[in-house]
Design an enzyme around this catalytic site. Structure first.
Site, PDB file in Angstrom:
ATOM      1  N   ASP A 174     -58.800  36.505   2.630  1.00  0.00           N
ATOM      2  CA  ASP A 174     -60.012  37.336   2.601  1.00  0.00           C
ATOM      3  C   ASP A 174     -60.082  38.202   1.337  1.00  0.00           C
ATOM      4  O   ASP A 174     -60.914  39.094   1.232  1.00  0.00           O
ATOM      5  CB  ASP A 174     -60.091  38.218   3.851  1.00  0.00           C
ATOM      6  CG  ASP A 174     -58.922  39.192   3.969  1.00  0.00           C
ATOM      7  OD1 ASP A 174     -58.063  39.237   3.055  1.00  0.00           O
ATOM      8  OD2 ASP A 174     -58.858  39.922   4.978  1.00  0.00           O
ATOM      9  N   GLU A 204     -57.672  45.584   3.107  1.00  0.00           N
ATOM     10  CA  GLU A 204     -58.648  44.613   3.572  1.00  0.00           C
ATOM     11  C   GLU A 204     -60.014  44.881   2.928  1.00  0.00           C
ATOM     12  O   GLU A 204     -60.226  45.946   2.333  1.00  0.00           O
ATOM     13  CB  GLU A 204     -58.763  44.713   5.105  1.00  0.00           C
ATOM     14  CG  GLU A 204     -57.463  44.393   5.856  1.00  0.00           C
ATOM     15  CD  GLU A 204     -57.171  42.893   5.917  1.00  0.00           C
ATOM     16  OE1 GLU A 204     -57.480  42.155   4.963  1.00  0.00           O
ATOM     17  OE2 GLU A 204     -56.604  42.461   6.947  1.00  0.00           O
TER      18      GLU A 204
END
Ligand code: PGA
Length: 261
Positions: free
Chosen positions: A136, A143
């Site tokens: 990702d 993140e």
């Protein structure tokens, strides 16, 4: 950003190890930022080989790992503490008191994050930070939508990252939701960054990070702002890049003084 495409993970890892070995030989008290996961394993194997066969000396080196799971102690088989012992530290002459990993069992997480940042500062800052990349686009455990100025702190993993990392746990449910990770701002202060990415499942994230816009949606894209970021990848991971010819041309025509091996 320098993009180095090699024929295999093995070759790219040897090159990365040569870059780090050169740093340690010129600065024995170097401060290394280290990473976990499957990506750096051949890189660590090569450093171990260099220690055994070429007397690469880690006795004055300090290391700081990027991240750790909240709630996993040093003895947990999936803790990054354990990973580092088994895959590097037990095999080289690093001084245990100079090898730092965020404390997943800290009772006061914010305080322990502040202390980690202070330790990095007191050690003189990171000479080089080793990075993998998440599918990702994460670096460390930063993140998507992590602040590009973030410091060491607690983060919540995305379901995708928990799934990616489930292979290290007995069951997928056991993957912790929370982690402590160096921030993107922390990583960006390293004097040099070495990001490695291998395999087709990293191709989209690498293309977005290297050739896409800088965005907190793809945390690794922030490295476009880093003055000394090297990205070492294999053929499969380069599959979605537009400018591979140019990257190869640059690497094949480096001035002698810039060459690593
Ligand atoms: P991997 O993980 O090396 O296991 O692919 C990389 C990352 O999540 O940063």
């Amino acid at each position: 950003m320098e993009v180095i495409i090699q024929s295999s993970q093995e070759n790219a890892s040897v090159l990365a190890a040569q870059m780090v070995a050169r740093l340690i030989r010129s600065k024995p008290e170097a401060v290394l930022g280290l990473a976990t996961g499957s990506t750096p394993l051949p890189f660590y194997r090569e450093l171990i080989r260099m220690h055994r066969e070429e007397a690469l000396d880690f006795s004055a080196v300090t290391t700081f790992n990027l991240d750790e799971y909240v709630g996993l102690g040093p003895r947990h088989p999936a803790s990054y503490y354990r990973f580092m012992q088994e895959n590097l530290f037990e095999h080289i002459n690093i001084r245990p008191e100079l090898a730092f990993i965020p404390d997943g069992m800290a009772s006061d997480v914010p305080a322990s994050c502040l202390e980690y940042e202070a330790r990095i500062r007191d050690a003189g800052g990171l000479d080089v930070q080793i990075l993998g990349i998440g599918s990702d686009g994460h670096i460390g455990f930063n993140e998507p939508i992590s602040s590009l100025a973030s410091r060491t702190r607690i983060k919540t993993l995305t379901p995708r990252t928990r799934l990616d990392n489930a292979r290290y746990f007995a069951t997928p449910e056991e993957v912790p939701h929370h982690v402590i990770t160096m921030g993107i701002g922390t990583i960006m202060e390293a004097r040099q960054v070495l990001l490695m990415g291998f395999g087709a499942n990293k191709a989209d994230a690498l293309a977005a990070a290297i050739e896409g816009p800088v965005s907190a949606q793809v945390p690794a894209s922030v490295l476009q702002f880093h003055p000394r970021a090297h990205v070492l990848i294999d053929e499969a991971a380069s599959g979605k890049l537009q400018r591979t010819e140019y990257y190869r041309h640059v690497f094949n025509n480096k001035p002698v003084w810039q060459q690593v091996s």
